[in-house]
Design an enzyme around this catalytic site. Sequence first.
Site, mmCIF file in Angstrom:
data_model
loop_
_atom_site.group_PDB
_atom_site.id
_atom_site.type_symbol
_atom_site.label_atom_id
_atom_site.label_comp_id
_atom_site.label_asym_id
_atom_site.label_seq_id
_atom_site.Cartn_x
_atom_site.Cartn_y
_atom_site.Cartn_z
ATOM 1 N N GLY A 71 0.822 -1.209 0.000
ATOM 2 C CA GLY A 71 0.000 0.000 0.000
ATOM 3 C C GLY A 71 0.854 1.255 0.000
ATOM 4 O O GLY A 71 0.520 2.249 -0.647
ATOM 5 N N THR A 72 1.953 1.217 0.725
ATOM 6 C CA THR A 72 2.833 2.387 0.800
ATOM 7 C C THR A 72 3.370 2.734 -0.584
ATOM 8 O O THR A 72 3.368 3.906 -0.990
ATOM 9 C CB THR A 72 3.999 2.106 1.782
ATOM 10 O OG1 THR A 72 3.438 1.807 3.064
ATOM 11 C CG2 THR A 72 4.944 3.284 1.890
ATOM 12 N N ASN A 150 -7.417 4.104 9.402
ATOM 13 C CA ASN A 150 -6.926 2.853 9.974
ATOM 14 C C ASN A 150 -7.055 2.789 11.486
ATOM 15 O O ASN A 150 -7.191 1.716 12.057
ATOM 16 C CB ASN A 150 -5.458 2.627 9.569
ATOM 17 C CG ASN A 150 -4.616 3.868 9.706
ATOM 18 O OD1 ASN A 150 -4.889 4.892 9.076
ATOM 19 N ND2 ASN A 150 -3.605 3.802 10.547
ATOM 20 N N GLN A 178 -7.670 0.399 3.958
ATOM 21 C CA GLN A 178 -8.511 -0.151 5.034
ATOM 22 C C GLN A 178 -9.953 -0.386 4.601
ATOM 23 O O GLN A 178 -10.691 -1.107 5.289
ATOM 24 C CB GLN A 178 -8.497 0.776 6.254
ATOM 25 C CG GLN A 178 -7.149 0.845 6.958
ATOM 26 C CD GLN A 178 -6.714 -0.476 7.584
ATOM 27 O OE1 GLN A 178 -7.512 -1.387 7.782
ATOM 28 N NE2 GLN A 178 -5.435 -0.589 7.902
ATOM 29 N N SER A 198 -3.957 -2.881 -0.407
ATOM 30 C CA SER A 198 -2.815 -3.666 0.068
ATOM 31 C C SER A 198 -3.245 -5.099 0.357
ATOM 32 O O SER A 198 -4.249 -5.329 1.041
ATOM 33 C CB SER A 198 -2.271 -3.012 1.341
ATOM 34 O OG SER A 198 -1.273 -3.821 1.908
ATOM 35 N N GLY A 199 -2.448 -6.053 -0.132
ATOM 36 C CA GLY A 199 -2.801 -7.471 0.006
ATOM 37 C C GLY A 199 -2.928 -7.946 1.434
ATOM 38 O O GLY A 199 -3.878 -8.655 1.778
ATOM 39 N N HIS A 200 -1.989 -7.514 2.294
ATOM 40 C CA HIS A 200 -1.971 -8.122 3.635
ATOM 41 C C HIS A 200 -3.091 -7.633 4.549
ATOM 42 O O HIS A 200 -3.220 -8.087 5.673
ATOM 43 C CB HIS A 200 -0.589 -7.995 4.287
ATOM 44 C CG HIS A 200 -0.215 -6.634 4.767
ATOM 45 N ND1 HIS A 200 -0.218 -6.299 6.096
ATOM 46 C CD2 HIS A 200 0.195 -5.524 4.105
ATOM 47 C CE1 HIS A 200 0.186 -5.052 6.239
ATOM 48 N NE2 HIS A 200 0.437 -4.554 5.038
ATOM 49 N N THR A 236 10.086 -7.597 -12.135
ATOM 50 C CA THR A 236 9.374 -8.867 -12.320
ATOM 51 C C THR A 236 8.288 -9.011 -11.262
ATOM 52 O O THR A 236 8.525 -8.780 -10.078
ATOM 53 C CB THR A 236 10.382 -10.044 -12.225
ATOM 54 O OG1 THR A 236 11.379 -9.820 -13.215
ATOM 55 C CG2 THR A 236 9.701 -11.380 -12.462
ATOM 56 N N CYS A 324 2.685 1.352 12.424
ATOM 57 C CA CYS A 324 3.867 2.105 12.034
ATOM 58 C C CYS A 324 4.241 3.170 13.047
ATOM 59 O O CYS A 324 5.331 3.705 13.000
ATOM 60 C CB CYS A 324 3.637 2.764 10.673
ATOM 61 S SG CYS A 324 3.003 1.614 9.483
HETATM 62 N N1 PLP Z 1 -2.660 3.085 4.239
HETATM 63 C C1 PLP Z 1 -3.376 2.706 5.291
HETATM 64 C C2 PLP Z 1 -4.672 3.388 5.584
HETATM 65 C C3 PLP Z 1 -2.925 1.674 6.120
HETATM 66 O O1 PLP Z 1 -3.638 1.309 7.178
HETATM 67 C C4 PLP Z 1 -1.688 1.056 5.799
HETATM 68 C C5 PLP Z 1 -1.137 0.002 6.670
HETATM 69 O O2 PLP Z 1 -1.416 -0.045 7.852
HETATM 70 C C6 PLP Z 1 -0.987 1.489 4.672
HETATM 71 C C7 PLP Z 1 -1.506 2.509 3.912
HETATM 72 C C8 PLP Z 1 0.318 0.880 4.279
HETATM 73 O O3 PLP Z 1 0.123 -0.366 3.654
HETATM 74 P P1 PLP Z 1 1.353 -1.367 3.507
HETATM 75 O O4 PLP Z 1 1.621 -1.919 4.857
HETATM 76 O O5 PLP Z 1 0.863 -2.402 2.543
HETATM 77 O O6 PLP Z 1 2.487 -0.592 2.968
#
Ligand code: PLP
Length: 391
Positions: A71-72, A150, A178, A198-200, A236, A324
């Site tokens: 996601g970042t 989040n 989210q 974001s996948g996770h 890749t 984070c």
């Molecule tokens: N954006 C939001 C709202 C999130 O909650 C998060 C992760 O907690 C991210 C971005 C970042 O995603 P990633 O961990 O896949 O980089």
Amino acid sequence: MDVIYMDNNATTKVAPEVVEAMQPYLSEFYGNPSSVHSFGGIAGGKLKEARIRVAELINALPEEIVFTSCGTESNSTAIRAAVESYPTKKHIITTRVEHPAVKNLCEHLSKKGYRVTFVPVDGQGRLDLDYLFDHLSDDTAIVSIMWANNETGVIFPIEEIAAKINARGIVFHTDAVQAVGKVPVDVSQAKVDMLSLSGHKVHAPKGIGVLYIRKGTKFAPFMIGGHQEHGRRGGTENVAAIIGLGKACELAKNHLVDINSRVKGLRDKLENALLEKVPNAMINGDPDQRLPNTTSIGFEYVEGESILLMLDQFAISASSGSACTSGSLEPSHVLRAMGIPFTAAHGSIRFSLSIYNTEEEVNTIIAEMPAIIARLREMSPFWKEYQKKAN
Ligand code: PLP
């Protein structure tokens, strides 16, 4: 390990169906999807299928889906692409409550000569829409606003915001990391130009993300390299993870009902019981416009980190906010932006549920939590002072 895992906004369990779908592409079909030979073509074919599954979840076209690493990366790519595509525009609009993936990048860009407007929120975490619309200008390169927060789960009216920004011809990006999988996200209704997921966060593995780029959006790649992803993201592809994400998106579509009924019911039960059994507790965020799986609860006169450590002794995993920012004893920037009193912001923790949570787990938390808070308050000079004043 038997844990009561209630930190699903930080990351989620990889669904067993996802692991199963990925397995052959780690062990047997390891070809490069860009190769000319048919062995690589096996991976290429599955990658194509996964792209369709992801697109279906958000009602996009498969060619509008670009796979990234997280996601970042998707957020960074979107914002950097807009400022590079419109080099004369020097203004960015975002909010005061974004994830660090957007907030810190915008703060970085503000040191590089960009003017950044951070739109405020009210005490319930709702966005000041007038402030946002009043600050749109011909100099605005991009507006980046999260779909759902989040920490509190508060949902912003992205459809309405996108329509207004679209009418001004300004690029609009939403961080929907989210929101996807928890509430309906449909880009044919919400006219966003770019969207991150974001996948996770949706029961796929870590290390895979998506940037949706609406057809026709001006775009400059961030990762410049090979021709992968139609030249929009070199490197890749993480084939197995992409196949896992495709499966996760297929499952997510089916799980939306469960999340918005049973899981929401569990969240509500937990929240209501804690408010009833623990004095001086409060919910952070708009109780109505909220993700169905998230609750952020402030317990006055205790430290959030201490609550988490005590919960950990019962193998209960929760969080004090964004993973984070944990580790810092500062109250979160989100709660500060909402003006949550220091006494409650410090003692705020987040439970975020998933389809794997059960009523029994919720009952365990309800049973343990009042004693945990009482014990911590016994040790808190601030609580003693408050009690003295109150009596
Ligand atoms: N954006 C939001 C709202 C999130 O909650 C998060 C992760 O907690 C991210 C971005 C970042 O995603 P990633 O961990 O896949 O980089």
